[in-house]
Design an enzyme around this catalytic site. Structure first.
Site, mmCIF file in Angstrom:
data_model
loop_
_atom_site.group_PDB
_atom_site.id
_atom_site.type_symbol
_atom_site.label_atom_id
_atom_site.label_comp_id
_atom_site.label_asym_id
_atom_site.label_seq_id
_atom_site.Cartn_x
_atom_site.Cartn_y
_atom_site.Cartn_z
ATOM 1 N N GLU A 309 0.880 -1.171 0.000
ATOM 2 C CA GLU A 309 0.000 0.000 0.000
ATOM 3 C C GLU A 309 0.910 1.211 0.000
ATOM 4 O OE1 GLU A 309 -1.555 3.207 0.862
ATOM 5 O OE2 GLU A 309 -1.866 2.446 2.892
ATOM 6 N N CYS A 343 -2.727 7.963 4.578
ATOM 7 C CA CYS A 343 -2.655 7.570 3.166
ATOM 8 C C CYS A 343 -3.906 8.004 2.416
ATOM 9 C CB CYS A 343 -2.491 6.057 3.051
ATOM 10 S SG CYS A 343 -1.060 5.411 3.910
#
Length: 558
Positions: A309, A343
């Site tokens: 990720e 994020c």
């Protein structure tokens, strides 16, 4: 008679699995505590924070169940007061990392053969420890080490981490309970083996929970792990590691090895025993690891699983039918909570010209109310310093770009100061160019850039949003017009792995919104969902036939 015996055997086996599974089938998300003044949870947290004040915890590498110190000693400092050393630790060198690999691999077979229910109990106990007696400690270490406010530490280091531990156990037992069909005269079963080798878990600074999950999920499924925590989350990461040991995790299952990134990457990708990489971090680092794995494929015993990720350039799209108050409040939370260091944080916004004057006025007015400071001393702090000097320098360059570019106008904020801590003002920028680099590249700080578009050209803007950034992590659409919502959902199908309608682009909850994106944002394996644990197991299908085969010819051949 034999057929009946077979059916009874299969039924008994499945009933036993269901009995084990029923103990956790009603798991729900961990409640987020409110920490109101006078509450017991606030009192416990304040005591834990006081106990840490002025202390520097010594954190060794943990290899082979032993504490190991190398000569390469480092310090983790508090972002809001970089004179405060919160942890002393050391980097594992290549030799020590290889020792950790051997130690992990040496226990892999025994750990893999341990019944899943027994492994699950360890992680469920760890969740209970964090939910109860160790909660305040983990929150306090996350706050002082990673500069999180109370609520940001609570939703991360307590609620999300607990949810990861509990729901992963539930999903694993669900998986084991859901066995293939059996047909007379045979019985079939699926065995979920741990990966053959070790998994390298590389965790980030911004979520304590992610570290626990990156290392914990492969271990739950029977694998062994080398956990490299972020340099700026050593304190909280080690606390989680200790809790796992306290819960009963055998010492060699997870090796705790802080290390220089390239040294760690070079060493693990050179090992024949590499079975997987579980990664959260930058695109550049993940690409480097991927390339190293591809170059070394011939020496591995198995094809390594790569899960990553890598962040995003997340958007808020506003239609002229949107509720303005909702847009403003959701955007402030998405952009500025934890200083934009999630994020999923929004960093680009598209607003129709008809609503911009109202949204602009409210955004500026509300942002000026945000208090940036020390989250330990002042509970009214909305966000604190960014994580370290490197992050501060990167964000400062973007602010300098905003000050100098003729395409960009700073509406509020735009200043930063690293005298005491790495502080950046909440900043809103307006751009004339929707393709300016500030709209394309990840900043990872408290900076929002807005592009104002003609309201009647929203379809063009949807196409623009999809094509502007290489990322595809999160995005949100604000509209009351159902037709527009449906159209945006269709046109932005690949622009976000987590897509929000009339809600902010942050805040994914385990078991509710499994998280992840594709494109440059990663491999979209959706941690927090039932699919994720399949990445960390190598299933084996077993068929047992209970009646001897008496003839090799088929009936039609007679």
């Amino acid at each position: 008679m034999l057929s009946l015996l077979i059916r009874r055997t299969v039924l008994h086996s499945r009933q036993r699995l269901r009995l084990i599974h029923s103990e956790i089938k009603d798991i729900k998300n961990e409640p987020v505590l409110e920490f109101r003044r006078g509450s017991p949870e606030l009192a416990a947290l304040q005591k834990a924070l006081k106990d840490l004040q002025g202390k520097t915890e010594e954190i060794p590498c943990m290899v082979g169940g032993e504490e190991v110190w190398t000569k390469d000693v480092r310090y983790q400092v508090s972002p809001y007061d970089h004179s405060q050393k919160v942890a002393k630790y050391c980097y594992a060198d290549k030799e020590l990392i290889n020792k950790a690999i051997n130690a992990a691999v040496s226990v892999r077979r025994d750990w893999d053969l341990k019944p899943l229910r027994d492994r699950a109990e360890i992680f469920l106990k760890a969740a209970d420890l964090i939910s109860g007696p160790r909660r305040a400690e983990v929150l306090a270490k996350t706050m002082i080490g990673q500069a999180k406010t109370i609520v940001q530490a609570e939703i991360d280091a307590a609620a999300e981490l607990i949810d990861f531990l509990r729901f992963n156990a539930k999903y694993a037992l669900d998986l084991q309970n859901d066995q293939p069909i059996s047909c007379h005269p045979s019985t079939n079963k699926m065995v979920y083996r741990g990966l053959e080798g070790f998994v390298a878990a590389v965790s980030p600074f911004n979520f304590t929970a992610i570290g626990g999950n990156l290392a914990g999920a492969p271990a739950l499924m029977g694998g062994v792990v080398l956990w490299k925590p972020s340099d700026t989350a050593i304190l909280s990461g080690y606390a989680v590691y200790q809790i796992l040991l306290e819960a009963g995790l055998p010492p060699n299952v997870i090796q705790f090895v802080p290390a220089d990134g390239p040294v760690f990457g070079d060493t693990v990708t050179s090992s024949e025993h590499l079975a997987g990489i579980n990664f959260t971090g930058s695109v550049q680092t993940f690409k480097r690891l991927w390339k190293q794995v591809s170059e070394n494929l011939d020496q591995y015993r198995t094809f390594p699983r790569l899960a990553g990720e890598c962040g995003g350039k997340n958007f808020h799209f506003v239609h002229k039918s949107a509720d303005v108050n909702s847009v403003v409040n959701a955007t402030i939370r998405s952009v500025f909570e934890y200083g934009g260091q999630k994020c999923s944080a929004c960093s680009r916004m598209y607003v129709p010209d008809s609503l911009w004057p109202q949204i602009k006025e409210q955004l500026i007015e509300e942002v000026k109310k945000i208090k940036v400071g020390n989250p330990v001393e002042d509970l009214s702090t909305f966000f604190s310093a960014v994580i370290d000097e490197k992050a501060f320098g990167r964000i400062r360059k973007w602010l300098q770009h905003a000050h100098s570019s003729p395409n960009l106008s700073i509406l509020t904020g735009g200043k930063c100061d690293d005298t005491v801590g790495y502080f950046v003002e909440p900043t809103i920028i307006e751009t004339k160019d929707p393709k300016d680099p500030i709209m394309e590249e990840e900043i990872f700080g408290p900076v929002l850039t807005v592009y104002v578009y003609p309201g009647n050209k929203y379809e063009e803007i949807l196409h623009l949003i999809d094509a502007t950034s290489p990322y595809g992590l999160t995005g949100a659409v604000f509209a009351q017009d159902k037709g527009v919502i449906n159209e945006a959902t269709r046109l932005l199908r690949n622009a976000a792995g987590n897509f929000y309608i009339n809600d902010k682009s942050t805040g994914a909850v385990v078991a509710q919104q499994p998280f992840g994106g594709s494109r440059a944002s990663g491999t979209n394996d959706k941690p927090g969902g039932p699919h994720y644990i399949l990445r960390w197991t190598s299933p084996q299908a077993i068929k047992e036939t209970h009646v001897p085969l008496t003839e090799w010819k088929y009936p039609y051949m007679s």
